[in-house]
Design an enzyme around this catalytic site. Structure first.
Site, PDB file in Angstrom:
ATOM      1  N   SER A 101       1.395  -0.817  -0.508  1.00 14.53           N
ATOM      2  CA  SER A 101       0.204  -0.016   0.467  1.00 14.53           C
ATOM      3  C   SER A 101       0.927   1.033  -0.130  1.00 14.53           C
ATOM      4  CB  SER A 101      -0.959  -0.045   1.136  1.00 14.53           C
ATOM      5  OG  SER A 101      -1.886   1.190   1.393  1.00 14.53           O
ATOM      6  N   ASP A 159      -9.301  -2.920  -7.083  1.00  9.86           N
ATOM      7  CA  ASP A 159      -8.219  -2.387  -5.825  1.00  9.86           C
ATOM      8  C   ASP A 159      -9.270  -0.989  -5.729  1.00  9.86           C
ATOM      9  OD1 ASP A 159      -6.998  -0.921  -4.024  1.00  9.86           O
ATOM     10  OD2 ASP A 159      -5.031  -2.493  -4.383  1.00  9.86           O
ATOM     11  N   HIS A 184      -8.032  -4.260  -2.172  1.00  7.88           N
ATOM     12  CA  HIS A 184      -6.338  -3.894  -1.970  1.00  7.88           C
ATOM     13  C   HIS A 184      -6.017  -4.661  -0.791  1.00  7.88           C
ATOM     14  CE1 HIS A 184      -3.959  -0.680  -1.482  1.00  7.88           C
ATOM     15  NE2 HIS A 184      -3.918  -1.053   0.395  1.00  7.88           N
TER      16      HIS A 184
END
Length: 234
Positions: free
Chosen positions: A57, A184, A212
């Site tokens: 991330s 995502d 995600h």
């Protein structure tokens, strides 16, 4: 990874993961200089050990930025980027669509909790901290109100353009693995195969599903039975 002979080191961003913030400056999406310090420290402790980096991330954006900034001189043997937001402007806009607002509000709430947790450090720079926090509804609001003045950006677009790692992809020169899910809702900018073809032993993987970082459980299962770590071990 530890079962395969890796000595694992977890790098937490400043003030994150219940760590104490020692200065009135937190972390940002562009703090690759902190990665540089961590890698240098590890290399000093274990000078004969190759160092591999993996980011998830926001951490993937920071790691990718570091790998691109250092180019041919990158001290890492290889790097893995998973769920990288890459283009922060685009991802910020994407958070207004579909399920994006749900994630946006939750992440904004987490950032406000971070600011409250370290309020003593921030009180001089932000004397009206609590009243400012009450106005935060989106991540972009937090970035504009706190991150920009904290890191010297005139406006949030300047911050996103400077901190995003997409512009550093062409400078990467170490083996690089990028993973992205098409659905995502947070990291909506994919890394395409064409982005990494200039670099030897680099791979871009895009899955149809995964959200995600939702495929991390699958990776853990595959790794337990001998898969997925082959790229690092090679």
């Amino acid at each position: 990874a530890s079962h395969s002979g890796f000595r694992c080191v977890v790098f937490n961003l400043r003030g994150a993961a219940n760590s104490q913030l020692m200065t009135p400056k937190g972390y940002s999406a562009g703090c690759s200089y902190d990665v540089a310090d961590v890698v240098a420290h590890i290399s000093q402790l274990y000078p004969d050990a190759p160092v591999c980096g993996a980011g998830f991330s926001l951490g993937a954006n920071i790691l990718t930025k570091f790998v691109g900034e250092t180019g041919k001189g990158c001290p890492l043997a290889c790097a893995v980027s998973a769920g990288n937001p890459l283009n922060l402007r685009q991802c910020s806009a994407g958070l207004t669509q579909g399920l994006g607002p749900l994630y946006d509000r939750k992440m904004a709430s987490n950032l406000c909790r971070f600011a409250r947790t370290h309020g003593e450090q921030f009180k001089e720079a932000f004397p009206d901290l609590e009243s400012q926090l009450k106005k935060i509804a989106r991540v972009k609001d937090f970035d504009s109100t706190f991150i920009c003045p904290m890191f010297g950006y005139a406006k949030v677009e300047d911050y996103y353009d400077d901190a995003g790692s997409q512009r550093f992809l062409s400078s990467i020169r170490v083996p690089f693995l990028a993973m992205h899910a098409m659905d995502d809702p947070i990291a909506s900018t994919p890394i395409r195969v064409s982005d990494v073809t200039h670099c030897p032993a680099s791979i871009a993987i895009e899955t149809k599903y995964g959200g995600h970082l939702g495929w991390l459980l699958s990776i853990a299962i595959e790794t337990k039975y001998g898969g997925h770590l082959g790229w690092l071990l090679s």
